[in-house]
Design a protein around this motif. Sequence first.
Motif, PDB file in Angstrom:
ATOM      1  N   VAL A 112      42.064  34.455  36.504  1.00 18.43           N
ATOM      2  CA  VAL A 112      43.391  34.688  36.340  1.00 18.43           C
ATOM      3  C   VAL A 112      44.063  35.118  35.103  1.00 18.43           C
ATOM      4  O   VAL A 112      44.583  36.215  35.048  1.00 18.43           O
ATOM      5  N   PRO A 115      42.679  39.414  33.992  1.00 20.90           N
ATOM      6  CA  PRO A 115      43.603  40.674  34.324  1.00 20.90           C
ATOM      7  C   PRO A 115      44.949  40.204  33.975  1.00 20.90           C
ATOM      8  O   PRO A 115      45.609  41.332  33.604  1.00 20.90           O
ATOM      9  N   VAL A 116      45.692  39.084  34.357  1.00 15.10           N
ATOM     10  CA  VAL A 116      46.876  38.883  33.809  1.00 15.10           C
ATOM     11  C   VAL A 116      47.249  39.304  32.224  1.00 15.10           C
ATOM     12  O   VAL A 116      48.137  39.670  32.005  1.00 15.10           O
ATOM     13  N   LEU A 118      45.649  41.037  30.018  1.00 13.32           N
ATOM     14  CA  LEU A 118      45.607  42.542  30.060  1.00 13.32           C
ATOM     15  C   LEU A 118      46.642  43.238  30.395  1.00 13.32           C
ATOM     16  O   LEU A 118      47.144  44.233  29.709  1.00 13.32           O
ATOM     17  N   TYR A 119      47.316  43.172  31.708  1.00 12.73           N
ATOM     18  CA  TYR A 119      48.005  43.492  32.350  1.00 12.73           C
ATOM     19  C   TYR A 119      49.469  43.169  31.503  1.00 12.73           C
ATOM     20  O   TYR A 119      50.183  44.319  31.241  1.00 12.73           O
TER      21      TYR A 119
ATOM     22  N   MET B   1      43.839  50.399  37.134  1.00 20.80           N
ATOM     23  CA  MET B   1      43.739  48.998  36.520  1.00 20.80           C
ATOM     24  C   MET B   1      44.693  48.014  37.316  1.00 20.80           C
ATOM     25  O   MET B   1      44.087  46.951  37.840  1.00 20.80           O
ATOM     26  N   PHE B   5      43.380  44.872  39.538  1.00 16.43           N
ATOM     27  CA  PHE B   5      44.063  43.472  39.239  1.00 16.43           C
ATOM     28  C   PHE B   5      44.378  42.915  40.447  1.00 16.43           C
ATOM     29  O   PHE B   5      44.153  41.646  40.632  1.00 16.43           O
ATOM     30  N   LEU B   9      43.179  39.531  42.223  1.00 10.52           N
ATOM     31  CA  LEU B   9      44.167  38.426  42.584  1.00 10.52           C
ATOM     32  C   LEU B   9      43.945  38.219  44.197  1.00 10.52           C
ATOM     33  O   LEU B   9      43.914  37.013  44.648  1.00 10.52           O
TER      34      LEU B   9
END
Lengths: 321, 532
Positions: A112, A115-116, A118-119, B1, B5, B9
Amino acid sequence: MLRYIFRRTLIALPVLLAISVVVFALLNLQPGDPYVSMIDPQTSPEQKAELLARLGYSDPIWLKYVKWLGRALTGDLGYSLQYGAKVSDIIASRLGNTALLAGSALFLTLVVAVPVGLYTGLRRNSRADLAISMLSFVVVSIPTFFLGMVLIKVFAADLRWLPTSGVVTVGAKRVGLDHVIDVARHLVLPAVVLAASNIAIMNRYLRSSVSELLGQDFIRTLFAKGLSRRQIINPHLLRNAAKPLVTIISLEIPALLSGALLTETVFSWPGIGRLNYEAVINRDYALLMGIILFLAVITLFANLIADIVYAIVDPRVRVSK
Amino acid sequence: MRSKFIRTLAITVALLGGVAAAPAIAQENSVLRYAIWSNPNGTFHPSLYFTDYDRAIIFNVYSRLVTLDEKQGYVPSLAKSYEYSADGKSLTLKLRDGVKWHDGVPFTAADVVFTYTSIASGDYPLDTPAFAAQLEGFEAYNSGAAETISGITSPDDLTVTFTFKAPYAAALAHFADRPVLAKHVWEGTPIAQWAEATDLLRNPIGTGPYKFSEFVSDQYVSLVRNDEYFGGAPKIETLIFKVTNAQTAQTELLNGELDIAELSSWNQADLRTYEDNGAKIIEQTGVGGQYLTLDNTDSRLADPRVRQALIHAINRQGIVDSVLYGHGIVFNSNAHPDSPYYPADLDAYPYDPAKAKELLAAAGWADTDGDGVLDKDGEKFTFTINFPVGNKTRELSAPIIQQNLQAVGIDAELISADFNSTLAILQNAETPFDGVLMGGTFRPGQYGSDLWWERLEHDPKYVELAAAVNSTVDDGELRVAVGAWLREVNNEAVRVWLYIPNKGYALSPRVTNYTSIPYETFAGIENWTVAE
């Protein structure tokens, strides 16, 4: 490199010894004694004194410590009165459960948070970033046991989707895939609770690390050279952003093992954390010493690994030492 | 990207969702899950156990010579009958024929002799039980001078006779509390090493309704039905004691993960949630009393009028009404009011602050400087209430007691600590204290003659009264002796008796034919059933 590892290991040993002295003293200087709960409270003081003398309780504290250390050095951490078994055996029997829980939580954290992080790092100050930041602060601020109770209320009491305690459905005797699913269902809530604050923290680290990198010259140069976003993020940005992750993860491992105390207690998860809690409640000194030393070793070891890995990833670390 | 993601998820959510959506727990037939709040120690041995959790396992795996009925009378179990000799010094028991241990070996008088001889041995790893010390020939056997104990004999395979130094009425109470051990299992292990014989302790062989199956430390203990149980094979096949915590027990019970859980509070909202979901609530008289132990040697508390004043000052019924929501009773001496020998004419010490002040004044305590706190010879009446944390009801009662005492002019303060630290105050005779909130379980037939905590254990008055209790087996004489002891303790107000919380159990709708009585939680377990 080997010299570096050797030196770091040598430093760890006196630290460990010091920890054992402090913990031993703290435990043994408390009022009350560990045998209180195993002797009939109405036993006469004379009878009790005789029993304690027989158990070696009346030795002076330094002698007790020397005896303990002598045994510990030969790998004998003592005998737990409460569990009626060797301390090393008890810890070993709980280790698997804690590793499963901590491992799942760590996995969940990475899946979790990376990616979060990075985002949000790439889209700093966007609406999504702000929302996630707010959520992170909320999650970090909620005490573990409270989050646990809330999840139990929602997912176990109201929705009745998930079990609330233990590792397996007792008495069901499930095997094979059924067993794996059963364990996984029991694992969901404690793993989520244990991972929650870690996700929030790691997400924050990654976010700042990524956004910091974005402002650095070499990334700007790459953009200027006309590379696409994807070409920059994958090899360059990720590798550099991963460096602080190494430290965080290695520091997180002992925290996951010991910090599971509340989570394991709330969910009756039979791991090291709950064992620690029981040992405190029952004044099981031998077991407490064993657990604390075990956690100290893990912590020192994780720090050592972090330093080594960091030295490999970033040679500047070695030079500066 | 972004797509990656979202994919990650989505996979995570799918994984969690898939796990969550697995079917709710299937209800296996004939498995009963009983909640326990703490891990048993695994000391599944009738004379070595020291937690209630081990006791629960032991009382289902082993059998006792006698058990208790609802009126605290003795019901034959492994013993078919029992009889005291005319002088009350000998007790002869006839044993049930045809009983088998779980491993198939026949049960005989030799097992009974072995069980009760072992606790008299000098090697017995815990302190000597009162029962053993009363046996004839105890000293000779305990010191090693004699090979056997003359107070236990067995003329044939189905008869055992116990002979005591003096009439000893509490013998049957001891039998109801300590089951019989298998001689053939334990005789090979020296008594001194029993406490460490983990393999034997963790694999108990008994004659009870359930056979031991599995102990997974910190998770559960599983027992299976003994088809050859002399009381009739139990209806439920598997009995599981599940280690869980009181906070999640309600959810677990309503979700079918548990079938029986002891109630941890009488909170009305909790009870309603149970009942709204079809669970049954069973209520029983409690078996444990709570009290404020007093240091009777303290210069102020040595005056019985001061101690009596403390009882009158505390609104004990008010604590029952508010903290226990009315589910409890008040008591006034060192025994349960349901005890057959509890005198009806004890001083009830009703809540009466005016009377408390009167008694304090009579003892010389007056508020001379008008600061609201009583004083005498220049000394203020301060009172420290120590209490251990962990018992919710007790924690809630502490500030009420504090306020009650303050209302009559006593400057009361509260100090809480963990259980062992608090108990250490009482156990060290050198440590002065004012009052400690404590509790204890009543054991039927055993009238507490110990006043260690009150520091009165050597007071000849009480020593004599206690000796009288243990010197007759005649019911009439016993009633007189116990009554005299309880009246004297009540009269002298040696401690502040507070309340006895009722015992409550929540039963899932699956459970039927449930019977249980105070002191015998598993009475009639062989008749319990769980719905298909």
